[in-house]
Design a protein around this motif. Structure first.
Motif, PDB file in Angstrom:
ATOM      1  N   LEU A   1      -4.638  16.850  -0.910  1.00  0.00           N
ATOM      2  CA  LEU A   1      -5.464  17.183   0.250  1.00  0.00           C
ATOM      3  C   LEU A   1      -5.440  16.098   1.310  1.00  0.00           C
ATOM      4  CD1 LEU A   1      -8.551  18.959  -1.353  1.00  0.00           C
ATOM      5  CD2 LEU A   1      -6.834  19.965   0.158  1.00  0.00           C
ATOM      6  N   TYR A   2      -5.312  14.851   0.905  1.00  0.00           N
ATOM      7  CA  TYR A   2      -5.221  13.773   1.900  1.00  0.00           C
ATOM      8  C   TYR A   2      -3.999  13.977   2.787  1.00  0.00           C
ATOM      9  CZ  TYR A   2      -8.627  11.283  -1.026  1.00  0.00           C
ATOM     10  OH  TYR A   2      -9.748  10.927  -1.743  1.00  0.00           O
ATOM     11  N   ASN A   3      -2.853  14.227   2.171  1.00  0.00           N
ATOM     12  CA  ASN A   3      -1.620  14.439   2.934  1.00  0.00           C
ATOM     13  C   ASN A   3      -1.723  15.661   3.834  1.00  0.00           C
ATOM     14  OD1 ASN A   3       0.873  12.620   1.973  1.00  0.00           O
ATOM     15  ND2 ASN A   3      -0.499  12.923   0.251  1.00  0.00           N
ATOM     16  N   LYS A   4      -2.296  16.733   3.307  1.00  0.00           N
ATOM     17  CA  LYS A   4      -2.398  17.961   4.092  1.00  0.00           C
ATOM     18  C   LYS A   4      -3.319  17.781   5.293  1.00  0.00           C
ATOM     19  CE  LYS A   4      -1.413  21.059   0.221  1.00  0.00           C
ATOM     20  NZ  LYS A   4      -1.963  22.066  -0.718  1.00  0.00           N
ATOM     21  N   VAL A   5      -4.469  17.172   5.070  1.00  0.00           N
ATOM     22  CA  VAL A   5      -5.423  17.001   6.166  1.00  0.00           C
ATOM     23  C   VAL A   5      -4.853  16.106   7.256  1.00  0.00           C
ATOM     24  CG1 VAL A   5      -7.680  16.072   6.809  1.00  0.00           C
ATOM     25  CG2 VAL A   5      -7.448  17.462   4.744  1.00  0.00           C
TER      26      VAL A   5
ATOM     27  N   TYR B   1       0.846  -1.197   0.000  1.00  0.00           N
ATOM     28  CA  TYR B   1       0.000   0.000   0.000  1.00  0.00           C
ATOM     29  C   TYR B   1       0.882   1.248   0.000  1.00  0.00           C
ATOM     30  CZ  TYR B   1      -3.669  -3.321   1.134  1.00  0.00           C
ATOM     31  OH  TYR B   1      -4.550  -4.386   1.108  1.00  0.00           O
ATOM     32  N   MET B   2       1.317   1.646  -1.192  1.00  0.00           N
ATOM     33  CA  MET B   2       2.266   2.743  -1.298  1.00  0.00           C
ATOM     34  C   MET B   2       1.649   4.083  -0.896  1.00  0.00           C
ATOM     35  SD  MET B   2       5.293   1.862  -1.856  1.00  0.00           S
ATOM     36  CE  MET B   2       5.916   3.511  -2.147  1.00  0.00           C
ATOM     37  N   GLY B   3       0.359   4.263  -1.157  1.00  0.00           N
ATOM     38  CA  GLY B   3      -0.282   5.502  -0.734  1.00  0.00           C
ATOM     39  C   GLY B   3      -0.206   5.673   0.769  1.00  0.00           C
ATOM     40  N   ASN B   4      -0.517   4.625   1.500  1.00  0.00           N
ATOM     41  CA  ASN B   4      -0.421   4.657   2.959  1.00  0.00           C
ATOM     42  C   ASN B   4       1.023   4.808   3.413  1.00  0.00           C
ATOM     43  OD1 ASN B   4      -2.890   2.739   2.232  1.00  0.00           O
ATOM     44  ND2 ASN B   4      -3.329   3.709   4.189  1.00  0.00           N
ATOM     45  N   ALA B   5       1.929   4.141   2.710  1.00  0.00           N
ATOM     46  CA  ALA B   5       3.345   4.209   3.073  1.00  0.00           C
ATOM     47  C   ALA B   5       3.857   5.648   3.012  1.00  0.00           C
ATOM     48  CB  ALA B   5       4.159   3.316   2.136  1.00  0.00           C
TER      49      ALA B   5
ATOM     50  N   GLU C   1      11.228  14.227  -1.676  1.00  0.00           N
ATOM     51  CA  GLU C   1      11.507  14.871  -2.960  1.00  0.00           C
ATOM     52  C   GLU C   1      10.522  14.395  -4.021  1.00  0.00           C
ATOM     53  OE1 GLU C   1      13.525  17.215  -4.029  1.00  0.00           O
ATOM     54  OE2 GLU C   1      14.442  17.598  -2.088  1.00  0.00           O
ATOM     55  N   GLU C   2      10.230  13.105  -4.001  1.00  0.00           N
ATOM     56  CA  GLU C   2       9.338  12.525  -5.005  1.00  0.00           C
ATOM     57  C   GLU C   2       7.872  12.866  -4.742  1.00  0.00           C
ATOM     58  OE1 GLU C   2      10.108   8.341  -4.963  1.00  0.00           O
ATOM     59  OE2 GLU C   2      12.170   8.559  -5.700  1.00  0.00           O
ATOM     60  N   ASN C   3       7.551  13.223  -3.496  1.00  0.00           N
ATOM     61  CA  ASN C   3       6.147  13.447  -3.120  1.00  0.00           C
ATOM     62  C   ASN C   3       5.957  14.798  -2.433  1.00  0.00           C
ATOM     63  OD1 ASN C   3       4.920  10.528  -3.599  1.00  0.00           O
ATOM     64  ND2 ASN C   3       6.853  10.228  -2.508  1.00  0.00           N
ATOM     65  N   HIS C   4       6.693  15.807  -2.899  1.00  0.00           N
ATOM     66  CA  HIS C   4       6.678  17.106  -2.223  1.00  0.00           C
ATOM     67  C   HIS C   4       5.405  17.909  -2.480  1.00  0.00           C
ATOM     68  CE1 HIS C   4       8.160  18.128  -6.264  1.00  0.00           C
ATOM     69  NE2 HIS C   4       7.619  19.307  -6.046  1.00  0.00           N
ATOM     70  N   ASP C   5       4.650  17.543  -3.511  1.00  0.00           N
ATOM     71  CA  ASP C   5       3.417  18.261  -3.818  1.00  0.00           C
ATOM     72  C   ASP C   5       2.247  17.574  -3.099  1.00  0.00           C
ATOM     73  OD1 ASP C   5       1.605  20.000  -4.870  1.00  0.00           O
ATOM     74  OD2 ASP C   5       1.562  19.092  -6.878  1.00  0.00           O
TER      75      ASP C   5
ATOM     76  N   ILE D   1       2.150   8.446   3.259  1.00  0.00           N
ATOM     77  CA  ILE D   1       1.564   9.269   4.328  1.00  0.00           C
ATOM     78  C   ILE D   1       2.234   9.008   5.667  1.00  0.00           C
ATOM     79  CG2 ILE D   1      -0.555   9.542   5.704  1.00  0.00           C
ATOM     80  CD1 ILE D   1      -2.081   9.574   3.043  1.00  0.00           C
ATOM     81  N   CYS D   2       2.758   7.802   5.860  1.00  0.00           N
ATOM     82  CA  CYS D   2       3.530   7.530   7.080  1.00  0.00           C
ATOM     83  C   CYS D   2       4.723   8.475   7.193  1.00  0.00           C
ATOM     84  CB  CYS D   2       4.028   6.080   7.080  1.00  0.00           C
ATOM     85  SG  CYS D   2       2.745   4.854   7.420  1.00  0.00           S
ATOM     86  N   VAL D   3       5.233   8.918   6.056  1.00  0.00           N
ATOM     87  CA  VAL D   3       6.362   9.850   6.037  1.00  0.00           C
ATOM     88  C   VAL D   3       5.889  11.294   6.037  1.00  0.00           C
ATOM     89  CG1 VAL D   3       8.352  10.679   4.706  1.00  0.00           C
ATOM     90  CG2 VAL D   3       7.917   8.219   4.914  1.00  0.00           C
ATOM     91  N   THR D   4       5.000  11.629   5.101  1.00  0.00           N
ATOM     92  CA  THR D   4       4.653  13.042   4.911  1.00  0.00           C
ATOM     93  C   THR D   4       4.029  13.678   6.150  1.00  0.00           C
ATOM     94  OG1 THR D   4       2.524  12.393   3.903  1.00  0.00           O
ATOM     95  CG2 THR D   4       4.380  12.812   2.418  1.00  0.00           C
ATOM     96  N   HIS D   5       3.321  12.901   6.975  1.00  0.00           N
ATOM     97  CA  HIS D   5       2.659  13.514   8.132  1.00  0.00           C
ATOM     98  C   HIS D   5       3.652  14.115   9.119  1.00  0.00           C
ATOM     99  CE1 HIS D   5       3.639   9.895  10.544  1.00  0.00           C
ATOM    100  NE2 HIS D   5       3.435  10.685  11.591  1.00  0.00           N
ATOM    101  N   SER D   6       4.902  13.680   9.053  1.00  0.00           N
ATOM    102  CA  SER D   6       5.923  14.195   9.975  1.00  0.00           C
ATOM    103  C   SER D   6       6.618  15.447   9.450  1.00  0.00           C
ATOM    104  CB  SER D   6       6.980  13.114  10.236  1.00  0.00           C
ATOM    105  OG  SER D   6       6.448  12.060  11.002  1.00  0.00           O
ATOM    106  N   PHE D   7       6.264  15.873   8.238  1.00  0.00           N
ATOM    107  CA  PHE D   7       6.971  16.982   7.608  1.00  0.00           C
ATOM    108  C   PHE D   7       5.979  18.006   7.049  1.00  0.00           C
ATOM    109  CE2 PHE D   7       9.727  13.304   7.527  1.00  0.00           C
ATOM    110  CZ  PHE D   7      10.948  13.815   7.958  1.00  0.00           C
TER     111      PHE D   7
END
Length: 213
Positions: free
Chosen positions: A137-141, A89-93, A130-134, A95-101
């Protein structure tokens, strides 16, 4: 990108992780998921077309890396990424990173105790950001809701940030990290035309309780 869309399965994964490492992070995860769903549903009322189950499950499992026990800094984000990636589940994976940044791939060293993270983890975290810097809304919320919920319920942003700072430490650049949350909060509030706090029941109670540290 694949996400977990089955709520029962997501809850089973969280329950398994909690059995490996019981702690307040479990209730925190439940509350982040509840806050996320409320904001996603409000965004949908304002013209967006978002999957509330996808968002709820991703928020529920944002801290899944905690199953390994207490780790310094954002190591749990790396552990969560590797765990969810292995499940497919790469989408979930991600978000495990982006939520900390909250500042995305900017000023990454602002993360508390970044210097304690092994170099190979730093390298991969940097590559992921770097690959997912944009952020969508899911990541932002989910990133914002991580800072709006603790184990007891919903919390105003100021209290939650101070609590995390007292428990994990701060550095000279911590305020830049905090500004990332406020930037996301304002962006989402502009989209829904109201305060995020108005969507979170009894959040005002957080004003009257002591800060955990």
């Amino acid at each position: 990108m694949k996400y977990i869309l089955d709520r029962a399965y997501a809850n089973d994964v969280l329950s398994w992780a909690y059995q490996q490492n019981p702690g307040p992070w479990y209730n925190h995860s439940l509350n982040v998921a509840k806050a996320t769903e409320k904001i996603i549903l409000e965004l949908n009322k304002n013209g967006h077309d978002l999957n509330s189950t996808l968002a709820y499950n991703a928020a529920l499992l944002h801290d899944i890396g905690r199953f390994k026990g207490f780790t310094e800094s954002v190591i749990h984000s790396y552990d969560g990424y590797m765990f969810m990636k292995e499940l497919g589940y790469m989408g979930n994976a991600i978000i495990c990173v982006t939520h900390s940044f909250p500042c995305r791939n900017e000023n990454i060293e602002n993360a508390a105790n970044w210097s304690l993270i092994p170099d190979y983890m730093k390298k991969q975290l940097l590559e992921i950001l770097e690959e997912n810097h944009d952020y969508d809304l899911y990541n932002k919320v989910i990133t914002l809701c991580d800072a709006l919920a603790d184990a007891e319920g919903f919390s105003i942003l100021e209290k939650r940030l101070i609590s995390v700072g007292l428990r994990h430490g701060t550095n000279l650049n911590t305020t830049s990290h905090w500004k990332g949350f406020y930037k996301i909060k304002k962006e989402l509030e502009d989209l829904i035309g109201r305060s995020i706090y108005s969507l979170l029941p009894e959040i005002e109670k957080s004003i009257y309780t002591n800060i955990d540290y």
